[in-house]
Design a protein around this motif. Structure first.
Motif, PDB file in Angstrom:
ATOM      1  N   ALA A  88       0.685  -1.239   0.108  1.00  0.00           N
ATOM      2  CA  ALA A  88      -0.052   0.081   0.039  1.00  0.00           C
ATOM      3  C   ALA A  88       0.917   1.343  -0.019  1.00  0.00           C
ATOM      4  O   ALA A  88       0.195   2.409  -0.363  1.00  0.00           O
ATOM      5  CB  ALA A  88      -0.986   0.076   1.184  1.00  0.00           C
ATOM      6  N   LYS A  89       2.005   1.135   0.343  1.00  0.00           N
ATOM      7  CA  LYS A  89       3.012   2.534   0.476  1.00  0.00           C
ATOM      8  C   LYS A  89       3.101   2.997  -0.975  1.00  0.00           C
ATOM      9  O   LYS A  89       3.324   4.178  -1.091  1.00  0.00           O
ATOM     10  CB  LYS A  89       4.386   1.820   0.843  1.00  0.00           C
ATOM     11  CG  LYS A  89       4.528   2.139   2.428  1.00  0.00           C
ATOM     12  CD  LYS A  89       4.363   3.561   3.050  1.00  0.00           C
ATOM     13  CE  LYS A  89       4.863   3.555   4.499  1.00  0.00           C
ATOM     14  NZ  LYS A  89       4.600   5.227   4.855  1.00  0.00           N
ATOM     15  N   GLY A  90       3.002   2.100  -1.809  1.00  0.00           N
ATOM     16  CA  GLY A  90       3.366   2.574  -3.297  1.00  0.00           C
ATOM     17  C   GLY A  90       1.907   3.193  -3.821  1.00  0.00           C
ATOM     18  O   GLY A  90       2.076   4.160  -4.640  1.00  0.00           O
ATOM     19  N   ASP A  91       0.955   3.119  -3.015  1.00  0.00           N
ATOM     20  CA  ASP A  91      -0.485   3.766  -3.529  1.00  0.00           C
ATOM     21  C   ASP A  91      -0.486   5.010  -2.603  1.00  0.00           C
ATOM     22  O   ASP A  91      -1.772   5.608  -2.644  1.00  0.00           O
ATOM     23  CB  ASP A  91      -1.391   2.781  -3.397  1.00  0.00           C
ATOM     24  CG  ASP A  91      -1.354   1.866  -4.321  1.00  0.00           C
ATOM     25  OD1 ASP A  91      -1.218   1.947  -5.707  1.00  0.00           O
ATOM     26  OD2 ASP A  91      -1.778   0.527  -4.012  1.00  0.00           O
ATOM     27  N   GLN A  92       0.350   5.388  -1.940  1.00  0.00           N
ATOM     28  CA  GLN A  92       0.184   6.630  -0.970  1.00  0.00           C
ATOM     29  C   GLN A  92       0.461   7.850  -1.999  1.00  0.00           C
ATOM     30  O   GLN A  92       1.548   8.090  -2.735  1.00  0.00           O
ATOM     31  CB  GLN A  92       1.336   6.529   0.198  1.00  0.00           C
ATOM     32  CG  GLN A  92       0.900   7.596   1.146  1.00  0.00           C
ATOM     33  CD  GLN A  92       2.126   7.485   2.166  1.00  0.00           C
ATOM     34  OE1 GLN A  92       2.596   6.258   2.587  1.00  0.00           O
ATOM     35  NE2 GLN A  92       2.249   8.468   3.174  1.00  0.00           N
ATOM     36  N   LEU A  93      -0.381   8.880  -1.761  1.00  0.00           N
ATOM     37  CA  LEU A  93      -0.341  10.161  -2.578  1.00  0.00           C
ATOM     38  C   LEU A  93       1.028  10.840  -2.325  1.00  0.00           C
ATOM     39  O   LEU A  93       1.603  10.937  -0.975  1.00  0.00           O
ATOM     40  CB  LEU A  93      -1.308  11.207  -2.353  1.00  0.00           C
ATOM     41  CG  LEU A  93      -2.746  10.982  -2.630  1.00  0.00           C
ATOM     42  CD1 LEU A  93      -3.983  11.928  -2.169  1.00  0.00           C
ATOM     43  CD2 LEU A  93      -2.631  10.696  -4.087  1.00  0.00           C
ATOM     44  N   VAL A  94       1.841  11.416  -3.259  1.00  0.00           N
ATOM     45  CA  VAL A  94       3.178  12.009  -2.695  1.00  0.00           C
ATOM     46  C   VAL A  94       3.223  13.102  -1.880  1.00  0.00           C
ATOM     47  O   VAL A  94       3.943  13.440  -1.302  1.00  0.00           O
ATOM     48  CB  VAL A  94       3.656  12.416  -4.330  1.00  0.00           C
ATOM     49  CG1 VAL A  94       4.929  13.123  -4.199  1.00  0.00           C
ATOM     50  CG2 VAL A  94       4.239  11.171  -5.154  1.00  0.00           C
TER      51      VAL A  94
END
Length: 523
Positions: free
Chosen positions: A439-445
């Protein structure tokens, strides 16, 4: 020992409710103290609270004497005169008026006790390596490094009892850093500096590590701090290993106890079924056996729960500062292949002749304002210059602002934009190597901490299509916490292309091999 700066049950939250600091108790002793910690832990917020720039949500901050604060994000008005920025222009003008014969009481009131202001200003400017004639210039004429030096001069002229410095070496060239180090080494009152500059941290008396909402102090400079943390981590890892082994043992003991109890129950059921003893006796024995079995089972369950608690406690002390390990074969440049050829006249007036070949690593050094960043921007095509420029491989650039990502997109989406033909699963697998797992990869920048944003930007640059075979880095260690610094060094260890690095951090240049056989490019 008294504490010139103290935080008591301090909590600070932003207006949206997000808590930065929660119930912090901190005593800063006299002398020179450094404050370190991962990006996003609240180090700069601590300084802003101490300086009175922010007010606590609850709790209190108390400082003894005058507080001087050099903030990280200096805001300068380009048209403002330097002596005005330093707060001495009116005093200088009044002194000159009096020397010319003025008897106006306003002039005398303006000067007050500051008759030696010219000498004090000259001394502070000289102490920081700035020329005295800078007073009559405009702020817009200064380089970024000179602006930081001037900001420090402004603070020092206030004669603070407590000096707060927030990343003071950012944008400073080697000479300016040496002057700053001299200020720190000779400081005799109270100093609290937030920095990731290891050379600067060698010059403090103690280092406070802000982690998980509390500060632990370590005596000595950076070398002593690193040795103590390493020893603690070795002990923590060993304790976690022991606790993990104990938990496995308790699990096995619980399973064995359940097996024994099951055997006893089968035996009791058999005795009851065959009626070998009076019914009342067998009921009494069965009830006693159930009570005993319950106590036996509870004993092993309690031991297992206790083992889990010890493991959680031990693992909490093990820092999760993992290294980036990436394999980037597409960035490889054969030895001897020409990567870049340039014979340029930069708009700063500097002349650059350069022939870069194969996987060479070259440091670009020089004083502030000499044109180092301009050179990198010229190579990428962002800035025009006169002369010859031939770039023969794909380029990637990691600039010091880290503003190339779209805050409204996720980490995965940002990387995918730069590698549109890559398989989604492959992109996610690569992101995992940059520590963006699941899920870390789907966190908004836009929601990332400073260290996470750095890793995301690095991933976007290195995983782009085509893969960069010439990587340009502009002061990449500015604002990096120690784990992000280590992540950058480990990622560059896997990088197989050519490298040009603008940096004043000599230790970093040595760590990445940019101080090898090739001499630095000096502007």
């Amino acid at each position: 020992m008294s504490s010139p700066l103290r935080f008591t049950h301090l909590t600070f939250a932003w207006p949206d409710g997000s808590v930065v600091i929660d119930d912090l108790d901190l005593l800063v002793p006299p002398g020179r103290s450094g404050l370190v910690g991962d990006n996003g832990t609240g180090k700069s917020t601590v300084l802003r609270l101490a300086a009175g720039d922010l007010s606590p949500t609850s709790g209190s901050v108390r400082a003894e004497g005058r507080v001087g604060w050099l903030r990280q994000d200096l805001t300068l008005r380009a048209e403002e005169r330097v002596d005005d920025h330093l707060g001495v222009r009116r005093i200088r003008a009044a002194i000159r008026a009096i020397e010319s014969g003025s008897v106006d009481e306003t002039d005398y009131a303006t000067v007050g006790d500051d008759w030696d202001i010219e000498e004090r200003v000259a001394a502070e400017l000289d102490r920081l390596g700035l020329p005295n004639d800078i007073l009559d210039r405009r702020l817009g004429e200064l380089s970024g490094g000179e602006a930081v030096q001037l900001g420090l001069a402004r603070v020092l002229l206030q004669r603070p009892d407590v000096l707060l410095l927030d990343e003071p070496t950012n944008n400073l060239d080697t000479s300016a850093r040496e002057h700053l180090y001299g200020v720190v080494e000779t400081w005799r009152r109270t100093l609290l500096v937030v920095t990731h500059d290891r050379d600067l941290l060698e010059r403090v008396d103690r280092i406070g590590d802000l982690r998980e909402g509390s500060v632990q102090w370590y005596g000595g400079g950076y070398t002593a701090y690193a040795a103590q943390v390493e020893a603690e981590q070795e002990a923590a890892v060993q304790a976690a290993t022991t606790a993990r082994q104990d938990m496995r043992k308790q699990k096995n003991d619980l399973i064995e106890s359940q097996r024994i109890l099951s055997g006893r129950k089968r035996y009791a059921d058999k005795m009851y079924a065959t009626k070998r003893e009076p019914r009342a006796v067998m009921k009494l024995r069965k009830r006693a056996a159930q009570v005993s079995a319950g106590k036996y089972r509870q004993l092993h369950e309690d031991r297992l729960e206790s083992a889990k608690e010890r493991l959680d406690e031990a693992e909490a002390k093990v820092r999760d500062d993992r290294e980036i390990r990436v394999d980037l074969p597409a960035t490889e440049v054969p030895r001897g292949r020409e990567v870049l050829r340039a014979d340029l006249a930069l708009r700063t007036g500097a002349r650059v002749e350069l022939d870069l070949r194969g996987p060479e690593r070259i440091a670009v050094v020089g004083a502030n304002g000499s044109g180092k960043t301009t050179l990198l921007n010229t190579i990428t095509g962002a800035v025009e210059a006169e002369g010859l420029l031939e770039v023969k491989v794909p380029i990637g650039m990691l600039d010091q602002r880290l503003d190339t990502l779209d805050d409204s997109l996720t980490v995965f989406e940002n990387v995918k934009q730069r590698a549109p033909h890559a398989d989604d699963n492959e992109v996610r697998a690569r992101l995992a190597r940059f520590l963006f797992r699941g899920a870390k990869g789907d966190q908004l920048v836009g929601t990332l901490s400073g260290g996470e944003r750095f890793r995301a930007t690095l991933a976007a640059v290195l995983l782009a299509e085509p893969a960069p075979q010439l990587l340009l880095l502009d002061e990449p260690t500015n604002n990096l916490d120690f784990s992000s610094y280590d992540a950058l060094v480990s990622a560059l260890a896997s990088y197989r292309g050519a490298l040009m690095v603008v940096s004043h951090d000599q230790g970093f240049l040595e760590d990445i091999g940019a101080t090898g056989t090739r001499r630095p490019l000096r502007l």
